[in-house]
Scaffold this motif. Structure first.
Motif, PDB file in Angstrom:
ATOM      1  N   LEU A 194     -14.069   6.091   3.678  1.00  0.00           N
ATOM      2  CA  LEU A 194     -12.696   5.822   4.087  1.00  0.00           C
ATOM      3  C   LEU A 194     -11.843   7.059   3.837  1.00  0.00           C
ATOM      4  O   LEU A 194     -11.839   7.585   2.722  1.00  0.00           O
ATOM      5  CB  LEU A 194     -12.124   4.631   3.315  1.00  0.00           C
ATOM      6  CG  LEU A 194     -12.849   3.295   3.472  1.00  0.00           C
ATOM      7  CD1 LEU A 194     -12.242   2.264   2.535  1.00  0.00           C
ATOM      8  CD2 LEU A 194     -12.790   2.816   4.913  1.00  0.00           C
ATOM      9  N   LEU A 195     -11.143   7.503   4.852  1.00  0.00           N
ATOM     10  CA  LEU A 195     -10.188   8.589   4.700  1.00  0.00           C
ATOM     11  C   LEU A 195      -8.783   8.002   4.673  1.00  0.00           C
ATOM     12  O   LEU A 195      -8.415   7.212   5.559  1.00  0.00           O
ATOM     13  CB  LEU A 195     -10.306   9.591   5.855  1.00  0.00           C
ATOM     14  CG  LEU A 195     -11.205  10.812   5.620  1.00  0.00           C
ATOM     15  CD1 LEU A 195     -12.631  10.363   5.322  1.00  0.00           C
ATOM     16  CD2 LEU A 195     -11.179  11.739   6.826  1.00  0.00           C
ATOM     17  N   PHE A 196      -8.017   8.365   3.649  1.00  0.00           N
ATOM     18  CA  PHE A 196      -6.661   7.868   3.487  1.00  0.00           C
ATOM     19  C   PHE A 196      -5.672   9.033   3.559  1.00  0.00           C
ATOM     20  O   PHE A 196      -5.958  10.130   3.077  1.00  0.00           O
ATOM     21  CB  PHE A 196      -6.486   7.176   2.129  1.00  0.00           C
ATOM     22  CG  PHE A 196      -7.294   5.922   1.952  1.00  0.00           C
ATOM     23  CD1 PHE A 196      -6.919   4.745   2.581  1.00  0.00           C
ATOM     24  CD2 PHE A 196      -8.420   5.913   1.143  1.00  0.00           C
ATOM     25  CE1 PHE A 196      -7.654   3.580   2.406  1.00  0.00           C
ATOM     26  CE2 PHE A 196      -9.167   4.758   0.965  1.00  0.00           C
ATOM     27  CZ  PHE A 196      -8.781   3.589   1.598  1.00  0.00           C
ATOM     28  N   ARG A 197      -4.495   8.750   4.127  1.00  0.00           N
ATOM     29  CA  ARG A 197      -3.423   9.737   4.126  1.00  0.00           C
ATOM     30  C   ARG A 197      -2.374   9.329   3.092  1.00  0.00           C
ATOM     31  O   ARG A 197      -1.927   8.177   3.077  1.00  0.00           O
ATOM     32  CB  ARG A 197      -2.779   9.864   5.505  1.00  0.00           C
ATOM     33  CG  ARG A 197      -1.810  11.052   5.594  1.00  0.00           C
ATOM     34  CD  ARG A 197      -1.188  11.199   6.968  1.00  0.00           C
ATOM     35  NE  ARG A 197      -2.134  11.571   8.005  1.00  0.00           N
ATOM     36  CZ  ARG A 197      -2.604  12.794   8.191  1.00  0.00           C
ATOM     37  NH1 ARG A 197      -2.246  13.775   7.370  1.00  0.00           N
ATOM     38  NH2 ARG A 197      -3.442  13.048   9.176  1.00  0.00           N
ATOM     39  N   THR A 198      -2.002  10.264   2.230  1.00  0.00           N
ATOM     40  CA  THR A 198      -0.981   9.989   1.226  1.00  0.00           C
ATOM     41  C   THR A 198       0.413  10.109   1.860  1.00  0.00           C
ATOM     42  O   THR A 198       0.569  10.596   2.981  1.00  0.00           O
ATOM     43  CB  THR A 198      -1.076  10.975   0.049  1.00  0.00           C
ATOM     44  OG1 THR A 198      -0.664  12.280   0.496  1.00  0.00           O
ATOM     45  CG2 THR A 198      -2.505  11.045  -0.488  1.00  0.00           C
TER      46      THR A 198
ATOM     47  N   LEU B 259      -5.254   3.445  -7.433  1.00  0.00           N
ATOM     48  CA  LEU B 259      -5.455   1.995  -7.396  1.00  0.00           C
ATOM     49  C   LEU B 259      -5.496   1.465  -5.970  1.00  0.00           C
ATOM     50  O   LEU B 259      -6.234   0.516  -5.677  1.00  0.00           O
ATOM     51  CB  LEU B 259      -4.329   1.295  -8.170  1.00  0.00           C
ATOM     52  CG  LEU B 259      -4.363   1.444  -9.692  1.00  0.00           C
ATOM     53  CD1 LEU B 259      -3.066   0.919 -10.301  1.00  0.00           C
ATOM     54  CD2 LEU B 259      -5.562   0.709 -10.287  1.00  0.00           C
ATOM     55  N   ASP B 260      -4.732   2.075  -5.072  1.00  0.00           N
ATOM     56  CA  ASP B 260      -4.716   1.575  -3.699  1.00  0.00           C
ATOM     57  C   ASP B 260      -6.046   1.820  -3.000  1.00  0.00           C
ATOM     58  O   ASP B 260      -6.423   1.081  -2.083  1.00  0.00           O
ATOM     59  CB  ASP B 260      -3.572   2.215  -2.906  1.00  0.00           C
ATOM     60  CG  ASP B 260      -3.207   1.410  -1.665  1.00  0.00           C
ATOM     61  OD1 ASP B 260      -3.594   0.230  -1.574  1.00  0.00           O
ATOM     62  OD2 ASP B 260      -2.515   1.960  -0.779  1.00  0.00           O
ATOM     63  N   GLN B 261      -6.779   2.841  -3.416  1.00  0.00           N
ATOM     64  CA  GLN B 261      -8.133   3.023  -2.894  1.00  0.00           C
ATOM     65  C   GLN B 261      -8.997   1.814  -3.256  1.00  0.00           C
ATOM     66  O   GLN B 261      -9.774   1.317  -2.438  1.00  0.00           O
ATOM     67  CB  GLN B 261      -8.761   4.296  -3.454  1.00  0.00           C
ATOM     68  CG  GLN B 261      -8.064   5.586  -3.062  1.00  0.00           C
ATOM     69  CD  GLN B 261      -8.625   6.773  -3.823  1.00  0.00           C
ATOM     70  OE1 GLN B 261      -9.797   7.124  -3.708  1.00  0.00           O
ATOM     71  NE2 GLN B 261      -7.790   7.409  -4.632  1.00  0.00           N
ATOM     72  N   VAL B 262      -8.853   1.364  -4.500  1.00  0.00           N
ATOM     73  CA  VAL B 262      -9.609   0.196  -4.962  1.00  0.00           C
ATOM     74  C   VAL B 262      -9.190  -1.046  -4.191  1.00  0.00           C
ATOM     75  O   VAL B 262     -10.029  -1.833  -3.725  1.00  0.00           O
ATOM     76  CB  VAL B 262      -9.406  -0.017  -6.475  1.00  0.00           C
ATOM     77  CG1 VAL B 262     -10.151  -1.265  -6.948  1.00  0.00           C
ATOM     78  CG2 VAL B 262      -9.867   1.207  -7.263  1.00  0.00           C
TER      79      VAL B 262
ATOM     80  N   LEU C  25      -4.858  14.258   3.017  1.00  0.00           N
ATOM     81  CA  LEU C  25      -5.958  13.315   3.133  1.00  0.00           C
ATOM     82  C   LEU C  25      -6.829  13.308   1.880  1.00  0.00           C
ATOM     83  O   LEU C  25      -7.054  14.348   1.265  1.00  0.00           O
ATOM     84  CB  LEU C  25      -6.843  13.652   4.338  1.00  0.00           C
ATOM     85  CG  LEU C  25      -6.255  13.472   5.732  1.00  0.00           C
ATOM     86  CD1 LEU C  25      -7.301  13.779   6.780  1.00  0.00           C
ATOM     87  CD2 LEU C  25      -5.702  12.073   5.933  1.00  0.00           C
ATOM     88  N   ILE C  26      -7.300  12.121   1.526  1.00  0.00           N
ATOM     89  CA  ILE C  26      -8.284  11.953   0.455  1.00  0.00           C
ATOM     90  C   ILE C  26      -9.369  11.026   0.983  1.00  0.00           C
ATOM     91  O   ILE C  26      -9.207  10.411   2.039  1.00  0.00           O
ATOM     92  CB  ILE C  26      -7.660  11.358  -0.826  1.00  0.00           C
ATOM     93  CG1 ILE C  26      -7.041   9.979  -0.523  1.00  0.00           C
ATOM     94  CG2 ILE C  26      -6.622  12.301  -1.404  1.00  0.00           C
ATOM     95  CD1 ILE C  26      -6.549   9.251  -1.755  1.00  0.00           C
TER      96      ILE C  26
ATOM     97  N   HIS D  92       0.810  -1.208   0.000  1.00  0.00           N
ATOM     98  CA  HIS D  92       0.000   0.000   0.000  1.00  0.00           C
ATOM     99  C   HIS D  92       0.849   1.267   0.000  1.00  0.00           C
ATOM    100  O   HIS D  92       1.898   1.327   0.642  1.00  0.00           O
ATOM    101  CB  HIS D  92      -0.929   0.019   1.216  1.00  0.00           C
ATOM    102  CG  HIS D  92      -1.797  -1.182   1.315  1.00  0.00           C
ATOM    103  ND1 HIS D  92      -2.814  -1.444   0.420  1.00  0.00           N
ATOM    104  CD2 HIS D  92      -1.784  -2.229   2.195  1.00  0.00           C
ATOM    105  CE1 HIS D  92      -3.397  -2.590   0.744  1.00  0.00           C
ATOM    106  NE2 HIS D  92      -2.791  -3.084   1.804  1.00  0.00           N
ATOM    107  N   VAL D  93       0.345   2.266  -0.726  1.00  0.00           N
ATOM    108  CA  VAL D  93       0.977   3.590  -0.725  1.00  0.00           C
ATOM    109  C   VAL D  93       0.148   4.576   0.087  1.00  0.00           C
ATOM    110  O   VAL D  93       0.569   5.701   0.318  1.00  0.00           O
ATOM    111  CB  VAL D  93       1.177   4.125  -2.156  1.00  0.00           C
ATOM    112  CG1 VAL D  93       2.169   3.256  -2.908  1.00  0.00           C
ATOM    113  CG2 VAL D  93      -0.159   4.205  -2.905  1.00  0.00           C
ATOM    114  N   LEU D  94      -1.048   4.148   0.508  1.00  0.00           N
ATOM    115  CA  LEU D  94      -1.932   4.981   1.314  1.00  0.00           C
ATOM    116  C   LEU D  94      -2.084   4.367   2.701  1.00  0.00           C
ATOM    117  O   LEU D  94      -2.119   3.152   2.851  1.00  0.00           O
ATOM    118  CB  LEU D  94      -3.320   5.103   0.674  1.00  0.00           C
ATOM    119  CG  LEU D  94      -3.420   5.735  -0.706  1.00  0.00           C
ATOM    120  CD1 LEU D  94      -4.862   5.649  -1.206  1.00  0.00           C
ATOM    121  CD2 LEU D  94      -2.953   7.181  -0.683  1.00  0.00           C
TER     122      LEU D  94
END
Length: 358
Positions: free
Chosen positions: A75-79, A131-134, A84-85, A57-59
């Protein structure tokens, strides 16, 4: 020591395989488990001889919000850059599950009704971050014995402002040796970047396109969508005609119902005239207010139903799309916006402290 390799990086994975003379079957098994079956990281890499060379994972998952109303999950992700996205999993009543992914941090389109557009920043995501979100959403669903059916680019960002990474993402998503997703289960939503829409239709003719129209009156559209000045309605109509010539399926028309802005009888008739002769499907969308646009309000449900009946009577395929996860989406982008601004302020302050001229 070399940096861990992302499974999304095909060239690096192949170089690693050749360097250590691995049987290609190890790579095929890894991709099948991770990208197609959405197994956990540990399970997917369990028999890969060089698993310590991988970084799945990159996130980083930052927070998770689950709706108490309908099972939607945000889902909140940190890059890696610290921003955040967000991604949203929509569990539809029919049993199908849709993932809404982000293509940018923020959005330069700056639509009046959108919290993301008011963030004041716009940074493109790398294809690996999309892609990592998927991947992470798919793993979450698989852990619940669920499945991921549809992927829509309707999250943060204007996808065609990140066109090269969008194309690369779709290539990997549809590649038989990677995610192997059906292009007909992928939808890209845009506020109307004409040339990019036509290029998308030509390069990925089976991928679905959606145009966020929201008004068939040029002056009204410019007020709520600043980008409309660059891509006027006449040009967009020609664009849809061209996409219809390339693709066999309909273009989705998204129409946010805004009280006293675009929901009058005149607006309805103007919309029907604009859509006449196009192969499209109209989605009427109830508006969820945001704190940054107190001057906007949603059309009442009965009025939306009347609008839909009238459009159908005029020969337009029309669906009223009901929002899921209202209790977690009502402030869509707001938490991300505040967190990102705080991070940017901290970063700028840190840079200033370490500047030679400080």
């Amino acid at each position: 020591m070399t940096e861990p390799i992302s499974p999304f990086d095909s060239d690096a994975i192949e170089q690693l395989r050749q360097q250590h003379r691995l049987d290609p079957e190890y790579v095929r098994t890894l991709r099948n488990r991770l990208f197609k079956q959405f197994r956990s990281d540990e399970d997917a890499t369990s028999n890969f001889p060089l698993r310590d060379s991988l970084r799945c994972h990159v996130l980083q998952q930052y927070r998770r919000f689950d709706s108490d109303l309908d099972g939607a999950t945000k889902l909140l992700f940190r890059t890696e850059a610290g921003m955040l996205i967000e991604s949203v999993i929509l569990r539809i009543a029919t049993g199908r599950t849709t993932l809404c992914v982000s293509s940018q941090v923020g959005c330069a389109a700056a639509c009046d009704f959108c919290a993301t557009g008011k963030m004041g920043i716009a940074k493109n995501l790398d294809y690996t971050e999309i892609l990592d979100q998927v991947l992470q959403a798919g793993q979450l669903l698989a852990s619940e014995d669920g499945s991921l059916d549809n992927i829509v680019f309707m999250g943060m960002g204007e996808p065609f402002h990140n066109e090269s990474q969008l194309h690369k993402t779709i290539e990997v998503l549809t590649a038989p040796d990677h995610f192997n997703r059906s292009p007909s289960r992928i939808l890209v939503s845009t506020v109307g970047v004409s040339d990019a829409m036509i290029q998308m239709a030509g390069r990925f003719p089976k991928v679905n396109l959606a145009l966020s129209l929201h008004s068939a009156d040029q002056s009204t559209r410019e007020k709520i969508i600043p980008l409309a000045r660059r891509y006027p309605l006449d040009q967009l109509r020609t664009t849809i005609q061209r996409c219809n010539e390339i693709q066999s399926h309909e273009v989705m028309i998204e129409y946010l119902m805004l009280r006293d802005v675009n929901d009058s009888v005149i607006d309805r008739d103007r919309l029907a005239k604009w859509l006449d002769g196009l192969n499209v499907h109209l989605n009427l969308i109830p508006y969820n207010p945001i704190e940054d646009a107190p001057h906007l309000a949603g059309t009442e449900p009965d009025a939306i139903a009347d609008f839909a009946r009238a459009m159908k009577g005029l020969g337009v395929k029309t669906t009223v799309r009901y929002s899921l996860g209202r209790d977690i989406d009502a402030a869509c982008g707001q938490l991300v916006r505040k967190e990102n601004r705080t991070y940017a302020l901290r970063l700028n302050a840190n840079v200033a402290r370490h500047s030679p001229t400080a």
